[in-house]
Design an enzyme around this catalytic site. Structure first.
Site, PDB file in Angstrom:
ATOM      1  N   SER A  99      83.987  77.270   2.673  1.00  0.00           N
ATOM      2  CA  SER A  99      83.532  77.950   1.484  1.00  0.00           C
ATOM      3  C   SER A  99      84.638  78.944   0.881  1.00  0.00           C
ATOM      4  CB  SER A  99      82.489  79.473   2.187  1.00  0.00           C
ATOM      5  OG  SER A  99      82.096  80.249   1.857  1.00  0.00           O
ATOM      6  N   TYR A 107      81.869  85.309   9.585  1.00  0.00           N
ATOM      7  CA  TYR A 107      81.373  84.213   9.098  1.00  0.00           C
ATOM      8  C   TYR A 107      82.568  83.654   8.437  1.00  0.00           C
ATOM      9  CZ  TYR A 107      79.426  80.860   6.095  1.00  0.00           C
ATOM     10  OH  TYR A 107      79.544  79.770   5.349  1.00  0.00           O
ATOM     11  N   LYS A 167      85.028  79.721   9.544  1.00  0.00           N
ATOM     12  CA  LYS A 167      85.347  78.822   8.137  1.00  0.00           C
ATOM     13  C   LYS A 167      86.719  78.535   8.139  1.00  0.00           C
ATOM     14  CE  LYS A 167      81.504  77.646   6.725  1.00  0.00           C
ATOM     15  NZ  LYS A 167      80.672  76.347   7.183  1.00  0.00           N
TER      16      LYS A 167
HETATM   17  P1  NAD Z   1      70.828  76.200   6.460  1.00  0.00           P
HETATM   18  O1  NAD Z   1      71.004  77.339   7.553  1.00  0.00           O
HETATM   19  O2  NAD Z   1      70.139  75.657   5.355  1.00  0.00           O
HETATM   20  O3  NAD Z   1      72.102  74.873   6.986  1.00  0.00           O
HETATM   21  C1  NAD Z   1      72.719  74.753   8.219  1.00  0.00           C
HETATM   22  C2  NAD Z   1      71.747  74.009   9.165  1.00  0.00           C
HETATM   23  O4  NAD Z   1      72.802  73.682  10.483  1.00  0.00           O
HETATM   24  C3  NAD Z   1      70.331  74.418   9.577  1.00  0.00           C
HETATM   25  O5  NAD Z   1      68.911  73.385   9.116  1.00  0.00           O
HETATM   26  C4  NAD Z   1      70.626  74.987  10.990  1.00  0.00           C
HETATM   27  O6  NAD Z   1      68.937  74.774  11.540  1.00  0.00           O
HETATM   28  C5  NAD Z   1      71.711  73.537  11.065  1.00  0.00           C
HETATM   29  N1  NAD Z   1      72.477  74.224  12.079  1.00  0.00           N
HETATM   30  C6  NAD Z   1      72.848  75.388  12.380  1.00  0.00           C
HETATM   31  N2  NAD Z   1      73.607  75.525  13.758  1.00  0.00           N
HETATM   32  C7  NAD Z   1      73.347  74.015  14.142  1.00  0.00           C
HETATM   33  C8  NAD Z   1      74.006  73.313  15.495  1.00  0.00           C
HETATM   34  N3  NAD Z   1      74.765  74.522  16.401  1.00  0.00           N
HETATM   35  N4  NAD Z   1      73.390  72.161  15.904  1.00  0.00           N
HETATM   36  C9  NAD Z   1      73.238  72.119  15.069  1.00  0.00           C
HETATM   37  N5  NAD Z   1      72.099  71.857  14.149  1.00  0.00           N
HETATM   38  C10 NAD Z   1      72.632  73.346  13.579  1.00  0.00           C
HETATM   39  O7  NAD Z   1      72.544  76.228   5.569  1.00  0.00           O
HETATM   40  P2  NAD Z   1      73.022  75.475   3.754  1.00  0.00           P
HETATM   41  O8  NAD Z   1      72.874  75.915   2.895  1.00  0.00           O
HETATM   42  O9  NAD Z   1      73.054  74.398   4.089  1.00  0.00           O
HETATM   43  O10 NAD Z   1      74.471  75.834   4.101  1.00  0.00           O
HETATM   44  C11 NAD Z   1      75.212  74.762   4.724  1.00  0.00           C
HETATM   45  C12 NAD Z   1      76.773  74.196   5.218  1.00  0.00           C
HETATM   46  O11 NAD Z   1      77.378  75.142   4.181  1.00  0.00           O
HETATM   47  C13 NAD Z   1      76.769  75.186   6.362  1.00  0.00           C
HETATM   48  O12 NAD Z   1      78.439  74.938   7.810  1.00  0.00           O
HETATM   49  C14 NAD Z   1      77.591  76.930   5.152  1.00  0.00           C
HETATM   50  O13 NAD Z   1      78.128  77.537   5.667  1.00  0.00           O
HETATM   51  C15 NAD Z   1      78.222  76.208   4.240  1.00  0.00           C
HETATM   52  N6  NAD Z   1      78.198  76.860   3.310  1.00  0.00           N
HETATM   53  C16 NAD Z   1      76.888  77.072   2.444  1.00  0.00           C
HETATM   54  C17 NAD Z   1      77.324  77.719   1.435  1.00  0.00           C
HETATM   55  C18 NAD Z   1      76.027  78.431   1.049  1.00  0.00           C
HETATM   56  O14 NAD Z   1      75.489  79.086   0.262  1.00  0.00           O
HETATM   57  N7  NAD Z   1      74.676  77.923   1.093  1.00  0.00           N
HETATM   58  C19 NAD Z   1      77.931  78.281   0.701  1.00  0.00           C
HETATM   59  C20 NAD Z   1      79.290  77.415   0.845  1.00  0.00           C
HETATM   60  C21 NAD Z   1      79.639  77.179   2.370  1.00  0.00           C
HETATM   61  C1  WQD Z   2      76.033  86.684  -5.737  1.00  0.00           C
HETATM   62  C2  WQD Z   2      76.110  87.826  -6.944  1.00  0.00           C
HETATM   63  C3  WQD Z   2      76.556  90.085  -5.494  1.00  0.00           C
HETATM   64  C4  WQD Z   2      72.149  90.139  -4.135  1.00  0.00           C
HETATM   65  C5  WQD Z   2      78.071  84.425  -0.311  1.00  0.00           C
HETATM   66  C6  WQD Z   2      78.404  84.503   1.148  1.00  0.00           C
HETATM   67  C7  WQD Z   2      79.818  83.214   0.702  1.00  0.00           C
HETATM   68  C8  WQD Z   2      78.833  81.971   0.315  1.00  0.00           C
HETATM   69  C9  WQD Z   2      78.000  82.369  -0.530  1.00  0.00           C
HETATM   70  C10 WQD Z   2      78.446  80.899   2.135  1.00  0.00           C
HETATM   71  C11 WQD Z   2      77.176  89.331  -6.103  1.00  0.00           C
HETATM   72  C12 WQD Z   2      74.985  89.787  -6.568  1.00  0.00           C
HETATM   73  C13 WQD Z   2      73.116  89.216  -4.354  1.00  0.00           C
HETATM   74  C14 WQD Z   2      70.779  90.581  -4.370  1.00  0.00           C
HETATM   75  C15 WQD Z   2      72.622  91.294  -6.300  1.00  0.00           C
HETATM   76  N1  WQD Z   2      77.649  80.951   1.489  1.00  0.00           N
HETATM   77  N2  WQD Z   2      73.169  89.955  -6.161  1.00  0.00           N
HETATM   78  N3  WQD Z   2      71.579  91.250  -5.340  1.00  0.00           N
HETATM   79  O1  WQD Z   2      78.297  87.018  -1.755  1.00  0.00           O
HETATM   80  O2  WQD Z   2      79.210  85.502  -3.803  1.00  0.00           O
HETATM   81  O3  WQD Z   2      78.442  84.725  -1.714  1.00  0.00           O
HETATM   82  O4  WQD Z   2      76.957  83.265  -0.891  1.00  0.00           O
HETATM   83  O5  WQD Z   2      79.239  80.353   2.509  1.00  0.00           O
HETATM   84  O6  WQD Z   2      80.039  83.778   2.021  1.00  0.00           O
HETATM   85  O7  WQD Z   2      79.137  86.166   0.448  1.00  0.00           O
HETATM   86  O8  WQD Z   2      77.070  85.107  -3.038  1.00  0.00           O
HETATM   87  O9  WQD Z   2      74.710  84.905  -3.640  1.00  0.00           O
HETATM   88  O10 WQD Z   2      74.801  86.491  -2.221  1.00  0.00           O
HETATM   89  O11 WQD Z   2      76.066  87.514  -4.051  1.00  0.00           O
HETATM   90  O12 WQD Z   2      73.042  92.141  -6.597  1.00  0.00           O
HETATM   91  O13 WQD Z   2      69.837  90.658  -3.934  1.00  0.00           O
HETATM   92  O14 WQD Z   2      74.994  88.774  -6.946  1.00  0.00           O
HETATM   93  O15 WQD Z   2      76.921  91.450  -5.348  1.00  0.00           O
HETATM   94  O16 WQD Z   2      77.943  89.636  -6.824  1.00  0.00           O
HETATM   95  P1  WQD Z   2      78.342  85.308  -2.945  1.00  0.00           P
HETATM   96  P2  WQD Z   2      75.451  86.234  -3.145  1.00  0.00           P
END
Ligand code: NAD
Ligand code: WQD
Length: 343
Positions: A125, A149, A153
């Protein structure tokens, strides 16, 4: 054609990966403990693709389950999405996050090593960059996550680097996602947070569909063009295309590579709100409130390393991200648990 294990494949991003792999002709096994998802997403994946996948209801922290899984299958690659992702929850319960994310990856890598499966794509991330000192962000920026979190990572990235250093026959792709949003164009799979959404796009979608009353905009006094926070939103289908390109890249030769997956363009909170209003044809209520602790003013990628090394570039613009997010949300106002559509 490959045989791919998708951990966390029932989740938001993982379910989109399953669609792409199945449509590419690959065989897919999903392991997911359904802690933040349900099998409804996988049923939708199979409807979209008209292909079957195998689902294992299991936890990646469970070495016995993984042992059986790797004994029963000969995987060519693992795409590792399974993890917990709520920043706030990780602050309240870091032990849960380290156990699930770090220990889960350790168990997975142990099982892979024992089974001689050495190809993995890992969901990292942009959060590993902490508050960036400037933008756009390149992969060689200093890392320094500012919450548990993000630190899970970073620990996982270090773990994978150490694994590769000890045994350079591994093929490891670390993908640092910026802000994944949107949904599959079918409207059949999308983001379905269990609780009130923390992230901007699902929050706005739920306001648009009437599940939440209004958007709180966290701060309008940042040094950005309209004072609200700027982020690099990337369509989930583009993000998945990056994973497919990463898998191809790993086929060339053993390596460990880190890539940003972002569009390279930042949009402010108010610009996202505007784009979503155009997509859904409604005016959405919002109020400016105080800043959210830990938020950067601006974060967006320099994606040129992925462009040159993976031959990948995001294609979809913000309007398309909002249109697809709205199609999913309006067809499924209550996510996977609902039938019927919003007006
Ligand atoms: P999500 O929660 O929708 O998907 C994660 C899945 O993993 C879920 O289905 C959950 O049930 C499963 N899971 C969690 N822990 C588990 C375990 N111990 N064993 C088996 N299954 C497990 O999240 P997502 O948005 O699809 O994210 C997927 C990956 O991408 C995550 O690792 C997240 O940290 C990373 N990521 C997401 C974002 C984002 O903004 N969505 C951004 C950067 C990184
Ligand atoms: C985006 C912008 C907020 C909600 C997060 C995680 C990051 C990654 C992606 C997993 C910011 C603003 C948000 C709201 C708002 N996830 N905001 N009102 O913070 O960039 O990243 O998701 O890895 O680790 O931290 O994304 O969508 O929360 O926020 O004004 O109700 O929207 O302040 O400027 P962020 P976000």
């Amino acid at each position: 054609m490959s045989n791919v294990l998708v951990t966390g494949g029932a989740g938001y991003i993982g379910s989109h990966m399953c669609v792409e792999l199945l449509q590419n002709g690959d065989d897919v096994v999903v392991i997911d403990n359904l802690s933040n998802s349900s099998t409804a997403s996988l049923e939708a994946v199979q409807r979209i693709t008209q292909r079957e996948l195998e689902f294992v209801d299991g936890d990646v922290t469970d070495a016995d389950v993984l042992g059986l899984l790797f004994a029963d299958h000969r995987f060519d690659a693992v795409v590792h999405f399974a993890g917990l992702k709520s920043v706030g929850e990780s602050v309240d319960d870091p032990i849960k996050y380290y156990h699930n994310n770090v220990n889960g990856t350790l168990c997975l890598v142990e099982a892979m090593s024992a089974a001689e499966v050495k190809t993995i794509v890992f969901s990292s991330s942009a959060t590993v960059y902490g508050i960036p000192s400037k933008v756009p962000i390149t992969e060689d920026f200093p890392t320094g996550a500012i919450n548990p979190y993000g630190r899970t990572k970073l620990v996982i990235e270090r773990l994978l680097e150490d694994v590769y250093e000890a045994d350079p026959s591994w093929r490891i792709s670390i993908l640092r996602y910026f802000n994944p949003v949107g949904a599959h164009p079918s409207g059949e799979i999308g983001e379905d947070p269990n609780d009130a959404p923390n992230n901007l796009m699902p929050y706005v979608s739920q306001v648009a569909v009437g599940r939440l009353p209004y958007l709180k905009v966290f701060g309008d006094n940042y040094p950005t063009r309209d004072g609200t926070g700027v982020r690099d939103y990337i369509h989930v289908v583009d993000l998945i295309d990056g994973h497919m390109k990463a898998l191809e890249f790993l086929e060339d030769a053993p390596k460990l590579a880190v890539h940003n997956l972002g569009t390279g363009t930042g949009y402010s909170v108010l610009e996202v709100l505007d784009a979503f209003q155009s997509a859904c044809g409604k005016t959405l209520r919002h109020e400016i409130v105080g800043r959210r602790p830990g938020d950067a003013a601006e974060s967006y990628a320099d994606p040129s390393k992925a462009v040159s090394e993976l031959g990948w570039q995001a294609k979809f613009d913000l309007a398309r991200m909002c249109e697809d997010a709205w199609r999913w949300q309006s067809l499924h106002p209550n996510g996977y648990s609902s039938e019927g559509s919003a007006d």
